[in-house]
Structure formats: structure tokens, C-alpha cells
Write a protein that holds these residues in place. Structure first.
Motif, PDB file in Angstrom:
ATOM      1  N   ASP A  40       0.823  -1.218   0.000  1.00  0.00           N
ATOM      2  CA  ASP A  40       0.000   0.000   0.000  1.00  0.00           C
ATOM      3  C   ASP A  40       0.852   1.260   0.000  1.00  0.00           C
ATOM      4  O   ASP A  40       0.386   2.319   0.400  1.00  0.00           O
ATOM      5  N   VAL A  41       2.101   1.131  -0.450  1.00  0.00           N
ATOM      6  CA  VAL A  41       2.980   2.299  -0.463  1.00  0.00           C
ATOM      7  C   VAL A  41       3.158   2.794  -1.897  1.00  0.00           C
ATOM      8  O   VAL A  41       3.547   2.041  -2.783  1.00  0.00           O
ATOM      9  N   LEU A  42       2.834   4.057  -2.095  1.00  0.00           N
ATOM     10  CA  LEU A  42       3.084   4.707  -3.379  1.00  0.00           C
ATOM     11  C   LEU A  42       4.454   5.350  -3.267  1.00  0.00           C
ATOM     12  O   LEU A  42       4.648   6.251  -2.453  1.00  0.00           O
ATOM     13  N   GLY A  43       5.394   4.860  -4.063  1.00  0.00           N
ATOM     14  CA  GLY A  43       6.761   5.337  -3.873  1.00  0.00           C
ATOM     15  C   GLY A  43       7.461   5.589  -5.174  1.00  0.00           C
ATOM     16  O   GLY A  43       7.051   5.134  -6.237  1.00  0.00           O
ATOM     17  N   GLY A  44       8.543   6.346  -5.059  1.00  0.00           N
ATOM     18  CA  GLY A  44       9.336   6.641  -6.241  1.00  0.00           C
ATOM     19  C   GLY A  44      10.791   6.260  -6.057  1.00  0.00           C
ATOM     20  O   GLY A  44      11.647   6.713  -6.798  1.00  0.00           O
ATOM     21  N   ALA A  45      11.070   5.425  -5.058  1.00  0.00           N
ATOM     22  CA  ALA A  45      12.469   5.096  -4.773  1.00  0.00           C
ATOM     23  C   ALA A  45      13.111   4.373  -5.946  1.00  0.00           C
ATOM     24  O   ALA A  45      12.448   3.629  -6.672  1.00  0.00           O
ATOM     25  N   ASP A  46      14.405   4.574  -6.089  1.00  0.00           N
ATOM     26  CA  ASP A  46      15.190   3.838  -7.072  1.00  0.00           C
ATOM     27  C   ASP A  46      15.484   2.459  -6.460  1.00  0.00           C
ATOM     28  O   ASP A  46      16.323   2.334  -5.572  1.00  0.00           O
ATOM     29  N   HIS A  89      18.703   2.329   4.046  1.00  0.00           N
ATOM     30  CA  HIS A  89      18.933   3.054   2.788  1.00  0.00           C
ATOM     31  C   HIS A  89      17.977   4.237   2.801  1.00  0.00           C
ATOM     32  O   HIS A  89      16.766   4.072   2.626  1.00  0.00           O
ATOM     33  N   VAL A  90      18.510   5.433   3.057  1.00  0.00           N
ATOM     34  CA  VAL A  90      17.662   6.625   3.172  1.00  0.00           C
ATOM     35  C   VAL A  90      17.708   7.400   1.860  1.00  0.00           C
ATOM     36  O   VAL A  90      18.776   7.557   1.273  1.00  0.00           O
ATOM     37  N   ASP A  91      16.563   7.844   1.385  1.00  0.00           N
ATOM     38  CA  ASP A  91      16.570   8.745   0.234  1.00  0.00           C
ATOM     39  C   ASP A  91      15.438   9.758   0.342  1.00  0.00           C
ATOM     40  O   ASP A  91      14.685   9.761   1.317  1.00  0.00           O
ATOM     41  N   ASN A  92      15.356  10.635  -0.645  1.00  0.00           N
ATOM     42  CA  ASN A  92      14.339  11.700  -0.638  1.00  0.00           C
ATOM     43  C   ASN A  92      13.268  11.429  -1.677  1.00  0.00           C
ATOM     44  O   ASN A  92      12.674  12.359  -2.217  1.00  0.00           O
ATOM     45  N   SER A  93      13.031  10.177  -1.986  1.00  0.00           N
ATOM     46  CA  SER A  93      12.092   9.859  -3.056  1.00  0.00           C
ATOM     47  C   SER A  93      10.648  10.163  -2.636  1.00  0.00           C
ATOM     48  O   SER A  93      10.347  10.292  -1.447  1.00  0.00           O
ATOM     49  N   TYR A  94       9.769  10.256  -3.633  1.00  0.00           N
ATOM     50  CA  TYR A  94       8.337  10.402  -3.334  1.00  0.00           C
ATOM     51  C   TYR A  94       7.897   9.212  -2.501  1.00  0.00           C
ATOM     52  O   TYR A  94       8.243   8.059  -2.794  1.00  0.00           O
ATOM     53  N   TRP A  95       7.080   9.452  -1.482  1.00  0.00           N
ATOM     54  CA  TRP A  95       6.648   8.344  -0.621  1.00  0.00           C
ATOM     55  C   TRP A  95       5.310   8.675   0.042  1.00  0.00           C
ATOM     56  O   TRP A  95       5.145   9.769   0.582  1.00  0.00           O
ATOM     57  N   GLY A 104       1.618  13.701 -12.080  1.00  0.00           N
ATOM     58  CA  GLY A 104       3.013  13.364 -12.374  1.00  0.00           C
ATOM     59  C   GLY A 104       3.961  13.677 -11.239  1.00  0.00           C
ATOM     60  O   GLY A 104       5.178  13.581 -11.386  1.00  0.00           O
ATOM     61  N   ILE A 105       3.422  14.025 -10.066  1.00  0.00           N
ATOM     62  CA  ILE A 105       4.279  14.289  -8.897  1.00  0.00           C
ATOM     63  C   ILE A 105       4.791  12.961  -8.353  1.00  0.00           C
ATOM     64  O   ILE A 105       5.939  12.841  -7.922  1.00  0.00           O
ATOM     65  N   ALA A 106       3.931  11.948  -8.378  1.00  0.00           N
ATOM     66  CA  ALA A 106       4.359  10.584  -8.027  1.00  0.00           C
ATOM     67  C   ALA A 106       4.601   9.834  -9.336  1.00  0.00           C
ATOM     68  O   ALA A 106       3.719   9.783 -10.186  1.00  0.00           O
ATOM     69  N   PRO A 107       5.799   9.283  -9.494  1.00  0.00           N
ATOM     70  CA  PRO A 107       6.103   8.616 -10.759  1.00  0.00           C
ATOM     71  C   PRO A 107       5.357   7.292 -10.878  1.00  0.00           C
ATOM     72  O   PRO A 107       5.215   6.578  -9.895  1.00  0.00           O
ATOM     73  N   SER A 108       4.839   6.971 -12.054  1.00  0.00           N
ATOM     74  CA  SER A 108       4.291   5.631 -12.267  1.00  0.00           C
ATOM     75  C   SER A 108       4.522   5.179 -13.694  1.00  0.00           C
ATOM     76  O   SER A 108       3.902   5.718 -14.618  1.00  0.00           O
TER      77      SER A 108
END
Ligand code: GDD
Ligand code: MG
Length: 364
Positions: free
Chosen positions: A118-124, A219-225, A244-248
Motif C-alpha cells: 500500500d505504499v506509493l513510492g518513487g524510490a530507485d 537506505h535513506v533517500d528523498n524519493s516520493y513516498w 506526475g508528482i508521483a512517478p508511475s
């Protein structure tokens, strides 16, 4: 070797935990499990699956429990998404750790990437796997920073990024770093999870591993979350995907203030803003104002109605000049003309409110 090139594909499995009941999203989760609710018009899980495929992982195991059959009916063997999907169902929910342990017979590789469903994320995701490989960790946790960590797993790390504690939903968080709900396990650490009973990965597995001295890396990052577990977050997340603020990667192409899916009808003079999504076959009448609205397939908003930051369930109807703000309208409900639904209101599926039947003011 620490600098070995990362090998994904066949050697890395993904596991997605999708067995929760989604209670905070009721009544929408009475008919569909949370990960299958449409976000920007696609089942939420499709956005996550597309990100996993994009990272080069092809084998994905869904750990199901609540409404388990819905997932397989929709995604089948995963070939349409370029994936190989397996399903493992818990007859009694085994918790997050038990759910991970339960899929062990299906795992093929030595590196397992586990996701909360249930997590909308943009992490690499490749970068998370790189951290796991280069730090030679036993388990690696993706961490993000949030303004209020109390609703999450709080995860302090030392100067080398190693996790020192795991504090699930603590009232007094020592840091703003939280568990983002994505873990990389060495296979043997999944084998260590007790089988045959409910286990929480957050309250049992991680604290025990840390107490035993296992190497748990952050692993810390500043991705969309965003955790999509509440109506407010679900609506924001959906709007962020639309804009388009959250990548999909599941929704390629240009993004704008709204998204209208195929077979939907929007009358001239309707205003669609704020990341509004209009699902398949939905209808919006003349002069309606939709700001941050999430219309599931087949929903109808009649002429002159206003819908702000609200979810309108499958086939639900909002009558002419009604006002729906910060509310959740269940599947097939009918909100009569000029009704006002505000501020956290939740209407159960099929409920029929007559014209003018619920107001916050004395004018009609
Ligand atoms: N298979 C299975 N079995 N899945 C489960 C079970 C179960 O018994 N219980 C929960 N899940 C799934 C849910 O469907 C969801 O995708 C995921 O596990 C996490 O459960 P939530 O109920 O959404 O947990 P949360 O949001 O309160 O907290 C979790 O997520 C936060 C980040 O979003 C924790 O992992 C926190 O530490 C974390 O910060
Ligand atoms: Mg959650």
C-alpha cells in the motif's frame, strides 16, 4: 565481493504483502482489497508492479489473505505486465512477518525484495539493492523522513547507516526516519522467521534480528513516498500520480490537472482540477466542479454538483448541486440533489440519501 555488480532478474524475487484488511479505507475495502482500489484509474498494485518490472525483477510473489481471489482474477500469471506472478494465500492472516515466511517455498533467489502493498513510492529500487550488496547487509530497509513519524515504524541509524533500533508506532520517536515498507532480505533471514504462526516483521522479526546482532542496513533517500492507508492519503496519492508528482511507469505520457479514462463522459462547462481522475464509464454533468476528486469506474456526478478531495465509489451517484468535500462515498450509493457530505463523512455502499436529505445549513 562488496563491489560486485548488482544482479537482478532471476536471482532477485519480489514479495508484496497484500493481505491486510484496509480497515481505515472502509467502506471501499468491503468490496475490494486496498491494493486493488483504483489510483489514478488503475488498481493501486499495478503502479507498484510496473515499478518492480522497471527495476528488472521478473518474479513476484503476492502474499494474500483478505479477499485473496481478487488479485489472481485480475492479474493472472502476470504475463501482460511482463512478470511471472505467484500467489500464496494465508487462510488465517499470518501478519507481515508470517506472510513473508509463508512464501518461502516459492522463492527462487538468494536476494528477496519485500514490499508493503500500500505504499506509493518513487524510490530507485536498484539503488536500494546496491546498498544491500555493497554493505553486505543481512537485511536492508528503505527509509524515508516524514514530519510525523508516530504512525510508522521509526528507524534510527548510526553514522554508517546501520540500523540501531526498530520502534513500531512509538509515541516518542527519536528520529524522523521511518520504515518506508520496502526490505531486502538475504534468503536465510527469511528462513529464520518462525513458521506456522502469526509474526509481525516490525514488532518481532526486526527487533529480534537487531538484538541478535544481525547487520541491518538503512537506505535513506528523498524519493516520493506515501502510505495509501487512509482516505486523505489515498486521495492525495491518486492526485499526485495524475499530476506526475508521483512517478508511475504504469501510466506513461503527459500528466496534467486531471485524467479522464476511456468511456467516461464529461459535459461542457464541468471543471476538473486538482489531480481529479474520472474512471471508465463515469459521467460528469454540466457545471460540476471536481477538485481532487477520485471517481471510480461508473460513478456519476450530476450537473452543478461539487466534489472536493473525495472518493466516489464504483457506480455511486452524486445528485445535482450536491456538495461532497473530504468524504468517502461507498459503491453504488446515491447522494440526492443538494445534499451536503463534509469533513470525513463515509457513506456505506448502496445507501440512498433522498434529495435535500442531509444538509448543514437551513436553506434548501
Ligand atoms: N499477507 C499479509 N498478511 N499481508 C499483511 C498482513 C497479513 O496478515 N497484515 C498486513 N499486511 C499487509 C497490508 O496489506 C499492507 O500492504 C502491509 O502489509 C502493511 O500493513 P499496514 O496495515 O498497511 O501497516 P501500516 O501502514 O500500519 O504500517 C506498516 O507500513 C508503514 C509504512 O507504510 C509498517 O511496516 C510500518 O513500520 C511502516 O512505517
Ligand atoms: Mg500501510
Amino acid at each position: 565481493m562488496a563491489d560486485d555488480p548488482l544482479v537482478v532478474g532471476n536471482s532477485t524475487d519480489a514479495v508484496i504483502l497484500v493481505g491486510g484488511q484496509g480497515t481505515r479505507l472502509r467502506p471501499l475495502t468491503l468490496s475490494a482489497p486496498k491494493p486493488m482500489l483504483p489510483v489514478a484509474g488503475l488498481p493501486f498494485l499495478q503502479h507498484l508492479l510496473a515499478r518492480i518490472a522497471e527495476a528488472g525483477i521478473t518474479h513476484v510473489v503476492l502474499a494474500t489473505s483478505f479477499k485473496a481471489e481478487v488479485f489472481e482474477q485480475h492479474f493472472g500469471d502476470g504475463a501482460d505486465l511482463g512478470l511471472e506472478l505467484d500467489y500464496v494465500t494465508e487462510t488465517e492472516p499470518l501478519g507481515t512477518g508470517g506472510g513473508i515466511r509463508n512464501v518461502l517455498p516459492k522463492l527462487r533467489g538468494d536476494t528477496i525484495m519485500v514490499f508493503n502493498g500500500d505504499v506509493l513510492g518513487g524510490a530507485d529500487l536498484g539503488a536500494v539493492l546496491d546498498t544491500h550488496a555493497s554493505s553486505r547487509a543481512d537485511v536492508t530497509l528503505h527509509l524515508v523522513r516524514v514530519s510525523d513519524p508516530r504512525a510508522f515504524g521509526c528507524v534510527p541509524t548510526d553514522e554508517s547507516g546501520r540500523v540501531t533500533e526498530f520502534l513500531e508506532k512509538t509515541e516518542d520517536p527519536p528520529t524522523d526516519q521511518i520504515n518506508a515498507g520496502c526490505y531486502v532480505f538475504r534468503r536465510e533471514y527469511i528462513e529464520k522467521i518462525p513458521g506456522g504462526r502469526a509474526v509481525s516483521v516490525e514488532r518481532e522479526v526486526f527487533p529480534v534480528l537487531l538484538a541478535e546482532g544481525a547487520h541491518v542496513q538503512g537506505h535513506v533517500d528523498n524519493s516520493y513516498w506515501r502510505d495509501m492507508g487512509t482516505p486523505e492519503d489515498f486521495i492525495r496519492g491518486s492526485a499526485d500520480v495524475v499530476r506526475g508528482i508521483a512517478p508511475s511507469p504504469a501510466l506513461p505520457g503527459q500528466r496534467g490537472e486531471f485524467l479522464v479514462h476511456s468511456g467516461a463522459g464529461v459535459a461542457p462547462g464541468a471543471l476538473l482540477i486538482g489531480g481529479t481522475v474520472v474512471g471508465r464509464g463515469a459521467e460528469v454533468g454540466a457545471g460540476a466542479r471536481l477538485d481532487g476528486a477520485v471517481l471510480f469506474d461508473g460513478a456519476r456526478v450530476e450537473a452543478g454538483a461539487t466534489v472536493e478531495r473525495s472518493i466516489i465509489g464504483f457506480g455511486a451517484r452524486i445528485g445535482p448541486r450536491a456538495l461532497v468535500r473530504d468524504a468517502v462515498i461507498g459503491d453504488g450509493a446515491n447522494i440526492g440533489a443538494r445534499c451536503e457530505l463534509l469533513n470525513g463523512a463515509r457513506v456505506w455502499p448502496g445507501v440512498d440519501l433522498p434529495d435535500g436529505g442531509l444538509r448543514f445549513s437551513s436553506d434548501v
